[in-house]
Write an enzyme that holds these catalytic residues in place. Structure first.
Site, PDB file in Angstrom:
ATOM      1  CG  PHE A  34      -2.183  -0.767   1.064  1.00 22.76           C
ATOM      2  CD1 PHE A  34      -2.482  -1.404  -0.129  1.00 22.76           C
ATOM      3  CD2 PHE A  34      -3.099  -0.856   2.097  1.00 22.76           C
ATOM      4  CE1 PHE A  34      -3.651  -2.113  -0.295  1.00 22.76           C
ATOM      5  CE2 PHE A  34      -4.278  -1.568   1.949  1.00 22.76           C
ATOM      6  CZ  PHE A  34      -4.555  -2.195   0.759  1.00 22.76           C
ATOM      7  CG  HIS A 120      -5.911  -7.133   8.151  1.00 15.30           C
ATOM      8  ND1 HIS A 120      -4.886  -6.283   7.820  1.00 15.30           N
ATOM      9  CD2 HIS A 120      -6.315  -6.751   9.394  1.00 15.30           C
ATOM     10  CE1 HIS A 120      -4.677  -5.430   8.822  1.00 15.30           C
ATOM     11  NE2 HIS A 120      -5.529  -5.694   9.779  1.00 15.30           N
TER      12      HIS A 120
HETATM   13  P1  NAD Z   1       2.165  -1.147   3.889  1.00 17.62           P
HETATM   14  O1  NAD Z   1       1.959  -1.060   2.419  1.00 17.62           O
HETATM   15  O2  NAD Z   1       1.608  -0.086   4.739  1.00 17.62           O
HETATM   16  O3  NAD Z   1       3.726  -1.211   4.193  1.00 17.62           O
HETATM   17  C1  NAD Z   1       4.543  -2.116   3.541  1.00 17.62           C
HETATM   18  C2  NAD Z   1       5.950  -1.897   4.078  1.00 17.62           C
HETATM   19  O4  NAD Z   1       6.756  -2.935   3.557  1.00 17.62           O
HETATM   20  C3  NAD Z   1       6.575  -0.575   3.659  1.00 17.62           C
HETATM   21  O5  NAD Z   1       7.094   0.057   4.808  1.00 17.62           O
HETATM   22  C4  NAD Z   1       7.703  -0.985   2.705  1.00 17.62           C
HETATM   23  O6  NAD Z   1       8.860  -0.218   2.881  1.00 17.62           O
HETATM   24  C5  NAD Z   1       7.974  -2.393   3.124  1.00 17.62           C
HETATM   25  N1  NAD Z   1       8.424  -3.278   2.052  1.00 17.62           N
HETATM   26  C6  NAD Z   1       7.955  -3.380   0.777  1.00 17.62           C
HETATM   27  N2  NAD Z   1       8.566  -4.384   0.130  1.00 17.62           N
HETATM   28  C7  NAD Z   1       9.455  -4.904   1.026  1.00 17.62           C
HETATM   29  C8  NAD Z   1      10.382  -5.962   0.952  1.00 17.62           C
HETATM   30  N3  NAD Z   1      10.556  -6.696  -0.154  1.00 17.62           N
HETATM   31  N4  NAD Z   1      11.117  -6.240   2.063  1.00 17.62           N
HETATM   32  C9  NAD Z   1      10.993  -5.497   3.192  1.00 17.62           C
HETATM   33  N5  NAD Z   1      10.116  -4.485   3.311  1.00 17.62           N
HETATM   34  C10 NAD Z   1       9.352  -4.207   2.239  1.00 17.62           C
HETATM   35  O7  NAD Z   1       1.661  -2.584   4.336  1.00 17.62           O
HETATM   36  P2  NAD Z   1       1.070  -3.075   5.715  1.00 17.62           P
HETATM   37  O8  NAD Z   1       1.833  -2.493   6.849  1.00 17.62           O
HETATM   38  O9  NAD Z   1       0.938  -4.539   5.619  1.00 17.62           O
HETATM   39  O10 NAD Z   1      -0.383  -2.442   5.785  1.00 17.62           O
HETATM   40  C11 NAD Z   1      -1.217  -2.474   4.643  1.00 17.62           C
HETATM   41  C12 NAD Z   1      -2.524  -3.208   4.784  1.00 17.62           C
HETATM   42  O11 NAD Z   1      -2.911  -3.596   3.481  1.00 17.62           O
HETATM   43  C13 NAD Z   1      -2.452  -4.470   5.561  1.00 17.62           C
HETATM   44  O12 NAD Z   1      -3.622  -4.547   6.273  1.00 17.62           O
HETATM   45  C14 NAD Z   1      -2.441  -5.574   4.525  1.00 17.62           C
HETATM   46  O13 NAD Z   1      -3.295  -6.621   4.867  1.00 17.62           O
HETATM   47  C15 NAD Z   1      -3.079  -4.974   3.309  1.00 17.62           C
HETATM   48  N6  NAD Z   1      -2.423  -5.420   2.051  1.00 17.62           N
HETATM   49  C16 NAD Z   1      -2.209  -6.743   1.875  1.00 17.62           C
HETATM   50  C17 NAD Z   1      -1.580  -7.199   0.730  1.00 17.62           C
HETATM   51  C18 NAD Z   1      -1.365  -8.683   0.580  1.00 17.62           C
HETATM   52  O14 NAD Z   1      -2.138  -9.470   1.090  1.00 17.62           O
HETATM   53  N7  NAD Z   1      -0.291  -9.104  -0.082  1.00 17.62           N
HETATM   54  C19 NAD Z   1      -1.159  -6.292  -0.243  1.00 17.62           C
HETATM   55  C20 NAD Z   1      -1.402  -4.920  -0.034  1.00 17.62           C
HETATM   56  C21 NAD Z   1      -2.037  -4.502   1.142  1.00 17.62           C
END
Ligand code: NAD
Length: 242
Positions: A34, A120
């Site tokens: 996100f 979630h």
């Molecule tokens: P976020 O997008 O707020 O933060 C992601 C963090 O991960 C960032 O700080 C970024 O710097 C870091 N990041 C990105 N790629 C990385 C990597 N390869 N290695 C290390 N760090 C990395 O995500 P969040 O804190 O999980 O909150 C977002 C909400 O959205 C959550 O509730 C989540 O469930 C949901 N979401 C889920 C998915 C999924 O299921 N894959 C995808 C997008 C959002």
């Protein structure tokens, strides 16, 4: 690198570590997060993503909700990456007690992790709001527009916790129990911006709180070890290929 050495030692010594992760864990599987520069929040939609993923938006603009949800939240071809695989191996080897994830993509289980607390929910589970009939991801993807139950015609809602909705009590309790009992807590790939999920790491009582994230997080200042790097690479370097 000294920090990696410390992480390697701490994992080797742990018997009930917990991994607490977020969207950054799955970016290496091709699912955008996100809040990164390439994340969903940086793109332009008719409304902010947080609005379009809210309970009230789901209720009042159901068709638009599903249009957005199917376009940006579903990645049926995504495969587990090195981070998911290493964590599954750590559990098999008796070092890791549980993964607590904010992700909804099911990739920890696909990699072989068994104890996973999905704070979630999951896109893989979907339930008819009227009769409770269960459906898989395929059904929702194939449905034109709003997915309707083939038994009763009710709307099929993804078992995903939307903004304004509360977390499942059993899932939270399980996660809190695991975190309280943890001898090592590795927090990775999360901005720690989404509450109440992010607050769960405060239940950790030990002195081995590790943060692995590309960008700084609000918890960096009180972590015992901070590594700014890619979670898959860091875990592989600390534990070996899986
Ligand atoms: P976020 O997008 O707020 O933060 C992601 C963090 O991960 C960032 O700080 C970024 O710097 C870091 N990041 C990105 N790629 C990385 C990597 N390869 N290695 C290390 N760090 C990395 O995500 P969040 O804190 O999980 O909150 C977002 C909400 O959205 C959550 O509730 C989540 O469930 C949901 N979401 C889920 C998915 C999924 O299921 N894959 C995808 C997008 C959002």
């Amino acid at each position: 690198m000294e920090a990696l050495e410390t992480l390697r030692t701490w994992i080797a010594q742990s018997r009930r570590a917990v991994f607490f992760g977020g969207a950054g864990v799955s970016t290496e599987s091709g699912i955008p997060d996100f809040r990164s520069d390439s994340g969903i929040y940086k793109k332009k939609y008719p409304y902010p993503a947080e609005t379009m993923l809210s309970h009230s938006f789901y209720v009042h603009r159901t068709a638009e909700f599903f249009d957005f949800y199917k376009t940006v939240m579903l990645y049926p071809d995504a495969q587990p990456n090195a981070a998911h695989r290493v964590l599954a191996k750590m559990e098999r080897d008796g070092h890791l007690a549980a993964c607590v994830t904010q992700n909804i993509d099911g990739l920890h289980q696909k990699a072989g992790s068994r104890t996973v607390y999905e704070l979630h929910g999951s896109v893989l589970r979907n339930t008819c709001e009227r009769c409770g009939e269960r459906y898989g991801l395929e059904y929702v993807m194939r449905a034109p527009g709003v997915p309707k139950c083939e038994k009763c015609g009710g709307t099929v809602k993804p078992d995903v916790v939307l903004y304004e909705e509360s977390l499942d009590t059993d899932t939270v309790n399980g996660a809190v129990r695991a975190i309280r009992a943890a001898d090592l807590l590795i927090v990775g790939g999360t901005s720690l911006a989404v509450y109440p999920a992010a607050g769960l790491i405060d239940y950790y009582r030990g002195g081995r709180l590790v943060l692995v994230n590309l960008q700084p997080t609000p918890a960096d200042s009180h972590a015992d070890l901070v590594i700014h790097g890619k979670i898959g690479e860091v875990l592989t370097a600390a534990y070996g290929e899986a």
